[in-house]
Design a protein around this motif. Structure first.
Motif, PDB file in Angstrom:
ATOM      1  N   UNK A 148      12.092  37.717  56.045  1.00  0.00           N
ATOM      2  CA  UNK A 148      12.469  38.973  56.987  1.00  0.00           C
ATOM      3  C   UNK A 148      13.977  39.250  56.054  1.00  0.00           C
ATOM      4  N   UNK A 149      13.491  38.456  54.464  1.00  0.00           N
ATOM      5  CA  UNK A 149      14.590  39.232  53.929  1.00  0.00           C
ATOM      6  C   UNK A 149      13.750  38.176  52.388  1.00  0.00           C
ATOM      7  N   UNK A 150      14.223  39.099  51.325  1.00  0.00           N
ATOM      8  CA  UNK A 150      13.278  39.005  49.736  1.00  0.00           C
ATOM      9  C   UNK A 150      13.811  37.979  49.312  1.00  0.00           C
ATOM     10  N   UNK A 151      15.791  37.161  49.790  1.00  0.00           N
ATOM     11  CA  UNK A 151      15.679  36.521  49.060  1.00  0.00           C
ATOM     12  C   UNK A 151      17.307  35.977  50.068  1.00  0.00           C
ATOM     13  N   UNK A 152      18.502  35.468  49.404  1.00  0.00           N
ATOM     14  CA  UNK A 152      19.513  35.122  49.615  1.00  0.00           C
ATOM     15  C   UNK A 152      20.599  34.732  48.997  1.00  0.00           C
ATOM     16  N   UNK A 153      22.386  35.139  49.378  1.00  0.00           N
ATOM     17  CA  UNK A 153      23.105  34.655  48.630  1.00  0.00           C
ATOM     18  C   UNK A 153      23.995  33.429  49.565  1.00  0.00           C
ATOM     19  N   UNK A 154      24.002  31.933  49.542  1.00  0.00           N
ATOM     20  CA  UNK A 154      24.719  31.546  50.070  1.00  0.00           C
ATOM     21  C   UNK A 154      25.758  30.531  49.599  1.00  0.00           C
ATOM     22  N   UNK A 155      27.222  30.852  49.764  1.00  0.00           N
ATOM     23  CA  UNK A 155      28.391  30.745  50.179  1.00  0.00           C
ATOM     24  C   UNK A 155      28.719  29.375  50.329  1.00  0.00           C
ATOM     25  N   UNK A 156      28.791  28.060  49.778  1.00  0.00           N
ATOM     26  CA  UNK A 156      28.910  26.856  49.453  1.00  0.00           C
ATOM     27  C   UNK A 156      30.490  26.095  49.272  1.00  0.00           C
ATOM     28  N   UNK A 157      30.217  25.446  49.770  1.00  0.00           N
ATOM     29  CA  UNK A 157      31.851  24.716  48.386  1.00  0.00           C
ATOM     30  C   UNK A 157      31.766  24.524  47.377  1.00  0.00           C
ATOM     31  N   UNK A 158      30.451  24.247  46.681  1.00  0.00           N
ATOM     32  CA  UNK A 158      29.977  24.056  45.753  1.00  0.00           C
ATOM     33  C   UNK A 158      29.248  24.769  45.059  1.00  0.00           C
ATOM     34  N   UNK A 159      30.341  26.693  45.276  1.00  0.00           N
ATOM     35  CA  UNK A 159      29.752  27.945  44.515  1.00  0.00           C
ATOM     36  C   UNK A 159      28.814  28.352  45.637  1.00  0.00           C
ATOM     37  N   UNK A 160      27.929  29.662  44.969  1.00  0.00           N
ATOM     38  CA  UNK A 160      26.427  29.890  45.073  1.00  0.00           C
ATOM     39  C   UNK A 160      25.636  30.055  44.356  1.00  0.00           C
ATOM     40  N   UNK A 161      24.804  30.094  45.819  1.00  0.00           N
ATOM     41  CA  UNK A 161      23.255  29.067  45.739  1.00  0.00           C
ATOM     42  C   UNK A 161      22.466  30.730  45.973  1.00  0.00           C
ATOM     43  N   UNK A 217      33.686  34.349  37.369  1.00  0.00           N
ATOM     44  CA  UNK A 217      34.081  33.140  37.296  1.00  0.00           C
ATOM     45  C   UNK A 217      33.479  32.222  38.361  1.00  0.00           C
ATOM     46  N   UNK A 218      32.808  32.439  39.064  1.00  0.00           N
ATOM     47  CA  UNK A 218      31.763  31.929  39.837  1.00  0.00           C
ATOM     48  C   UNK A 218      30.607  30.250  39.790  1.00  0.00           C
ATOM     49  N   UNK A 219      31.013  29.523  40.390  1.00  0.00           N
ATOM     50  CA  UNK A 219      29.865  28.886  39.855  1.00  0.00           C
ATOM     51  C   UNK A 219      28.687  29.397  40.600  1.00  0.00           C
ATOM     52  N   UNK A 220      27.555  29.264  39.751  1.00  0.00           N
ATOM     53  CA  UNK A 220      26.034  29.642  40.688  1.00  0.00           C
ATOM     54  C   UNK A 220      25.025  28.600  40.258  1.00  0.00           C
ATOM     55  N   UNK A 221      24.447  28.504  41.430  1.00  0.00           N
ATOM     56  CA  UNK A 221      23.555  27.440  41.381  1.00  0.00           C
ATOM     57  C   UNK A 221      22.214  27.863  41.563  1.00  0.00           C
ATOM     58  N   UNK A 222      20.498  28.309  41.721  1.00  0.00           N
ATOM     59  CA  UNK A 222      19.377  28.617  41.507  1.00  0.00           C
ATOM     60  C   UNK A 222      18.019  28.343  42.566  1.00  0.00           C
TER      61      UNK A 222
END
Length: 298
Positions: free
Chosen positions: A62-75, A101-106
Motif C-alpha cells: 500500500x506504500x512504497x516505503x516509510x519514515x518512522x519517528x521514534x524515541x531513538x530517531x528516524x527509521x 541533525x536527525x539520528x537516522x537508521x535504515x
C-alpha cells in the motif's frame, strides 16, 4: 508505437508516491513539513500510529516505503522489491534528515538478491509475457484445428511450461529472485495464460482480426502502462492505475508480490488476471455459439 512507449516513459517520475509515516503527531508533522520543503509533491503521505503499522502497509504494497519517528530517531523503511527508484529516493531523504541533525537508521523490508539488486529480472518480463501469450494463441488458432476447449487446455499447458522455464532462467540462472521457485513460476504462468486466453477468445469470436486486436491491446497499451520497471506508482496518473487492470501490469505486480513480499498485495492482481481469463473464455464461447457449424469450434 513511439507515442505508446515514449509518453509513459517521459512522463514518469516521483509524484504522489504513497509513503507511510508513523510516530507521535508532533514529530511526524515536522517530518512531513521537511518532506514538503525538500521534495514538494513527491509523496502522498499516509499517517500511521506505529512503525509496525507502517511496516505492514509497506509489506501489503500500500506504500512504497516509510519514515518512522521514534524515541531513538528516524527509521527509513525501504522495500527494494517494489523498485530500485523508491529505495534511492528514500535513501536521499534519509541523508537530508541526517544533515538536519536527525539520528537516522535504515530498515529494508523487501530485500532483493545480490545478483539483481535493481529487480531487472521483473522489468524484462514484459515482452516474454506478451509474445508468450500471443504466440501461443496465434498458433492454436491458425494451426491447431481442435475445439475451443482443447485450445484453451493447450494454452494453459503452454503457459505452465513457459512459467517454469522463465522462472528457471531468472531465478536459477541469474539469481533474480530468492523466493519459492514454484510460486514465481505459477505467477508468470498466470500472466501468460491471461494473455493467451484473451487473444484466444478474441480470435475465436472475430477470426484473424481478433488476433490483431489482441496484439495491439497487449503490445501497445498493456505493455507500456504495465509499470514493470518500478511499479505503477512511478507512471503518470492515472495511467499507472489503468495499467494495473491490464494483464501485463497485473502480472508484474503479482510476480513482485510473490518474489519479494511473500505474497503481500498479490490478491488484487491475481483477481485482475482471473477476470481476463474469464473474459477470454466468455468471448470464445460466444464465438463458438455463433459458429456452430465450424468443426474447429465445436
Amino acid at each position: 508505437m513511439l507515442l505508446a512507449f515514449a509518453a509513459p516513459a517521459l512522463g514518469s517520475g516521483p509524484s504522489g508516491l504513497p509513503l507511510a509515516v508513523s510516530g507521535p503527531p508532533q514529530a511526524t508533522s515536522q517530518v512531513v513539513a521537511a518532506l514538503d520543503e525538500q521534495a514538494p509533491g513527491t509523496f502522498d503521505v499516509t499517517m500511521h500510529a506505529t512503525a509496525d503499522e507502517a511496516k505492514q502497509a509497506i509489506l501489503d504494497r500500500e506504500a512504497i516505503g516509510g519514515i518512522a519517528v521514534g524515541p531513538r530517531g528516524v527509521t527509513i523503511q525501504t522495500a527494494a522489491g517494489a523498485g530500485a527508484a523508491y529505495t534511492q529516493l528514500l535513501t536521499g531523504i534519509g541523508s537530508g534528515l541526517e544533515e538536519s541533525g536527525q539520528q537516522v537508521t535504515h530498515e529494508e523490508l523487501a530485500p532483493t538478491t545480490k545478483d539483481d539488486p535493481s529487480t531487472i529480472g521483473v522489468a524484462t518480463l514484459g515482452m516474454p509475457l506478451v509474445f508468450g501469450g500471443m504466440a501461443t494463441a496465434a498458433i492454436l488458432l491458425l494451426v491447431f484445428k481442435g475445439s475451443f476447449g482443447s485450445r484453451l487446455l493447450g494454452a494453459g499447458s503452454i503457459a505452465v511450461l513457459g512459467g517454469l522455464v522463465a522462472a528457471a532462467v531468472l531465478q536459477l540462472g541469474f539469481g533474480a529472485f530468492d523466493a519459492s521457485y514454484w510460486q514465481v513460476a505459477l505467477a508468470i504462468a498466470f500472466g501468460i495464460f491471461a494473455i493467451s486466453s484473451t487473444v484466444l477468445g478474441l480470435g475465436t469470436l472475430l477470426g484473424t482480426p481478433g488476433i490483431g486486436l489482441g496484439a495491439v491491446t497487449m503490445l501497445f497499451v498493456a505493455n507500456p502502462l504495465s509499470g514493470l520497471a518500478n511499479g505503477p506508482q512511478w507512471l503518470p496518473s492515472p495511467w499507472g492505475e489503468v495499467g494495473q487492470y491490464l494483464p501485463i501490469g497485473a502480472a508484474g505486480s503479482l510476480i513482485r508480490s510473490v518474489a519479494f513480499f511473500g505474497g503481500g498485495g498479490g490478491t488484487h492482481p491475481a483477481l485482475v488476471l482471473g477476470a481476463w481469463v474469464l473474459a477470454g473464455v466468455a468471448l470464445g464461447l460466444i464465438g463458438v455459439a455463433r459458429s456452430p457449424r465450424t468443426a474447429g469450434d465445436a
